[in-house]
Design an enzyme around this catalytic site. Structure first.
Site, PDB file in Angstrom:
ATOM      1  N   HIS A   1      -5.968 -19.487 -31.807  1.00 51.79           N
ATOM      2  CA  HIS A   1      -5.014 -19.672 -30.704  1.00 51.79           C
ATOM      3  C   HIS A   1      -5.626 -19.169 -29.382  1.00 51.79           C
ATOM      4  CE1 HIS A   1      -0.659 -19.179 -29.172  1.00 51.79           C
ATOM      5  NE2 HIS A   1      -1.358 -18.487 -28.294  1.00 51.79           N
ATOM      6  N   GLU A   2      -6.311 -18.026 -29.446  1.00 52.41           N
ATOM      7  CA  GLU A   2      -6.890 -17.448 -28.210  1.00 52.41           C
ATOM      8  C   GLU A   2      -8.102 -18.249 -27.722  1.00 52.41           C
ATOM      9  OE1 GLU A   2      -4.882 -15.598 -26.998  1.00 52.41           O
ATOM     10  OE2 GLU A   2      -3.868 -14.684 -28.703  1.00 52.41           O
TER      11      GLU A   2
ATOM     12  N   CYS B   1       3.765 -17.970 -28.138  1.00 53.87           N
ATOM     13  CA  CYS B   1       2.770 -17.707 -27.092  1.00 53.87           C
ATOM     14  C   CYS B   1       3.446 -17.008 -25.924  1.00 53.87           C
ATOM     15  CB  CYS B   1       2.149 -19.025 -26.620  1.00 53.87           C
ATOM     16  SG  CYS B   1       0.869 -18.800 -25.367  1.00 53.87           S
ATOM     17  N   LEU B   2       2.798 -15.984 -25.412  1.00 55.81           N
ATOM     18  CA  LEU B   2       3.358 -15.253 -24.270  1.00 55.81           C
ATOM     19  C   LEU B   2       3.455 -16.144 -23.035  1.00 55.81           C
ATOM     20  CD1 LEU B   2       1.419 -11.884 -24.755  1.00 55.81           C
ATOM     21  CD2 LEU B   2       3.846 -12.320 -25.244  1.00 55.81           C
TER      22      LEU B   2
ATOM     23  N   GLN C   1      -4.791 -16.456 -19.653  1.00 60.16           N
ATOM     24  CA  GLN C   1      -3.350 -16.223 -19.468  1.00 60.16           C
ATOM     25  C   GLN C   1      -3.037 -15.292 -18.309  1.00 60.16           C
ATOM     26  OE1 GLN C   1      -2.921 -15.351 -23.881  1.00 60.16           O
ATOM     27  NE2 GLN C   1      -0.922 -16.224 -23.443  1.00 60.16           N
TER      28      GLN C   1
ATOM     29  N   HIS D   1      -6.957 -21.096 -25.808  1.00 61.12           N
ATOM     30  CA  HIS D   1      -6.619 -20.745 -24.417  1.00 61.12           C
ATOM     31  C   HIS D   1      -7.868 -20.785 -23.540  1.00 61.12           C
ATOM     32  CE1 HIS D   1      -2.388 -19.627 -24.295  1.00 61.12           C
ATOM     33  NE2 HIS D   1      -2.488 -18.751 -25.284  1.00 61.12           N
TER      34      HIS D   1
ATOM     35  N   GLY E   1      -2.015 -10.894 -29.283  1.00 62.16           N
ATOM     36  CA  GLY E   1      -3.281 -11.339 -28.720  1.00 62.16           C
ATOM     37  C   GLY E   1      -3.091 -11.754 -27.281  1.00 62.16           C
TER      38      GLY E   1
END
Ligand code: GNR
Ligand code: NI
Length: 168
Positions: free
Chosen positions: A134-135, A92-93, A51, A138, A46
């Protein structure tokens, strides 16, 4: 198409609150294409626009094994959540190398606009439910490490800043 660079924690830009998309136009469609390319290249399951330092409410997700099931959520909203919570080891990226357990509602109902600008509603469970929550976090300026203890957050912050200095 372009692979965009991903902000790394503790970059303060990860804590900006994203603005709703007013119209799903060509600019938004280009952003979605670039975000998908960035997510697949990473690789990740995702990615939120936050991000890649674009503070608009746009999310891409692909939790399929075969990486051929792109899901696009514009202005996503959780309209219902299950009362039961489940713990999942998240990564997480924007916080590479860090994985830890986070508890979230097991199932969520999400309403969003698709790439065609039309609203749709889905019920998510499993990894998709974890990922969409999670997204959306963000987009609201929240990174998963903020669910962890202060002590863990401080250790992660120190480790990330050290790693950043080493590449610079
Ligand atoms: O690639 C990702 N994997 C992942 C694993 C468990 C829980 C959440 C995620 S999302 C993450 C990609 C990312 O950072 N999205 O914001
Ligand atoms: Ni993330």
């Amino acid at each position: 198409m372009a692979v965009l660079s991903i902000l790394k924690y503790p970059d303060p830009r990860l804590h900006r609150v994203a603005e709703p998309v007013r119209e799903v136009d060509e600019e938004v469609r280009t952003l979605v294409r670039d975000m998908a390319e960035t997510m697949y290249a990473a690789p990740g399951v995702g990615l939120a626009a936050t991000q890649v330092d674009v503070h608009r409410r746009v999310v891409v997700i692909d939790v399929s094994e075969t990486k051929d099931d792109l899901k696009v959520f514009i202005n996503p909203e959780i309209v219902a959540s299950s009362e039961d919570y489940k713990s999942y080891e998240e990564g997480c990226l924007s916080v590479p190398g860090v994985y830890d357990e986070v508890e979230r509602p097991d199932r969520v109902t999400v309403r969003a606009l698709g790439l065609d600008g039309q609203p749709f509603t889905i019920e998510a469970s499993g990894l998709l439910a974890v990922c969409i929550q999670h997204e959306i976090d963000h987009l609201n300026g929240r990174v998963f490490v903020q669910y962890l203890s202060r002590l863990k957050q401080n250790r992660i912050r120190t480790r990330m800043l050290k790693a950043e200095r080493q590449v610079a």
